[in-house]
Design a protein around this motif. Sequence first.
Motif, mmCIF file in Angstrom:
data_model
loop_
_atom_site.group_PDB
_atom_site.id
_atom_site.type_symbol
_atom_site.label_atom_id
_atom_site.label_comp_id
_atom_site.label_asym_id
_atom_site.label_seq_id
_atom_site.Cartn_x
_atom_site.Cartn_y
_atom_site.Cartn_z
ATOM 1 N N PHE A 147 -40.151 -41.908 -7.817
ATOM 2 C CA PHE A 147 -39.186 -43.274 -7.852
ATOM 3 C C PHE A 147 -38.110 -42.970 -6.916
ATOM 4 O O PHE A 147 -37.354 -42.217 -7.320
ATOM 5 C CB PHE A 147 -38.744 -43.619 -9.356
ATOM 6 N N SER A 192 -36.711 -42.366 -18.608
ATOM 7 C CA SER A 192 -36.834 -43.871 -18.397
ATOM 8 C C SER A 192 -38.157 -44.252 -18.786
ATOM 9 O O SER A 192 -39.147 -43.649 -19.170
ATOM 10 C CB SER A 192 -36.445 -44.189 -16.996
ATOM 11 N N TYR A 194 -40.991 -47.321 -17.205
ATOM 12 C CA TYR A 194 -41.201 -47.893 -16.030
ATOM 13 C C TYR A 194 -42.434 -48.955 -15.946
ATOM 14 O O TYR A 194 -43.167 -48.712 -16.902
ATOM 15 C CB TYR A 194 -41.840 -46.922 -15.072
ATOM 16 N N LEU A 203 -43.226 -49.478 -8.279
ATOM 17 C CA LEU A 203 -42.556 -48.816 -9.475
ATOM 18 C C LEU A 203 -41.325 -49.332 -9.758
ATOM 19 O O LEU A 203 -40.541 -49.554 -8.603
ATOM 20 C CB LEU A 203 -42.848 -47.215 -9.433
ATOM 21 N N LYS A 205 -38.154 -49.528 -12.624
ATOM 22 C CA LYS A 205 -37.214 -49.015 -13.715
ATOM 23 C C LYS A 205 -37.130 -50.228 -14.640
ATOM 24 O O LYS A 205 -36.280 -51.070 -14.389
ATOM 25 C CB LYS A 205 -36.348 -48.104 -13.487
#
Length: 345
Positions: A147, A192, A194, A203, A205
């Motif tokens: 990410f 996190s 996602y 992707l 968040k």
Amino acid sequence: MDLDRRSFIGGMTALAGLASTPVLSQPMRSPEPQRYPDSAWKVLDKRFNKYMIGNTPLQRQWTGALWAEGSAWNGVGRYVVFSDIPNNRQMRWDEATGRVTELRVPSNFSNGNTFDFEGRQISCEHSTARVVRYNWQGEPEVLAETFEGKRLNAPNDAVVHPDDGGIIFTDPGYGSFWHYEGNVRNLELPASIYHLDPKSRTLTKLTDEILKPNGLCFSPDYRKLYVADSAPTHHSEPAQIIAWDLADNGRKLTNRQVFATLEKGFHDGMRADVDGNIWAATAFGGEGIDGIHVYTADGTKIGQLVMPEACANLTFAGKQRNRLFICGSQSVYTIYTAAQGAHRS
């Protein structure tokens, strides 16, 4: 005593005949009888009575894992896939036979598993820090591993939205703390949640405002997302279940709420039933706490299944999705319920 060749051959033929004769299985020595209802049921609120079956037992289907996790039901194959993380393997419980066999070895220390709406298995891998999808040939295709140019921590659990196939997964990093469940490395990203578009591999968040995002599930109508925060493993805060409203098919989270707080131990994998109750696997709370805790849609705990082992995950199995499959620490269990799982896996 001497045997001539004819006697020897005749004896071997007789033995061969015995070997080819079907052998009836011998009855196993039964454990001590237990009176119904099974003592695993614990009613905290009369509303839980609706989901109990008084004449069904908690059954230990298999033991031999080090930390059983990531259970998901496959209705077409009539099996549950689950992970035995420290042994680096995925296992398969066959509903028709009750047998547990190895499915994939090695598994890259996989944790959570689910199936998309085309029946393909999705797995969260610890040691490779990836989310993968197994194609029709059974080969893993990498859907996510970084990410913003940084390696993911160790994806933990995943769910799939039916409208566009989007995948929501948690990334707390548990597979990065010990070689026992992955490999030791420094985390490059905060813990996190996602959203993954499996078509574009984009992707996004959703939030990092949760200490240790662990197991997760949708509400029956896919309008809410529930995530277990297993904070006590690394923080002084208590374990909680956090709920969000979903927007844009799961691409946005709004209206964060504390759904439930656990004073001892923590919740892990979760499933919703068709009535909107949340069934949460619970571990490290000790005797009387470890097992399955059941909450109504308003966050009231109405009952438990008290288990002999810490529990990491669960899924509703069977054609009617009314047979709870539970991942204990070293064993897997089943029990029939009067509840019905809201989702396929």
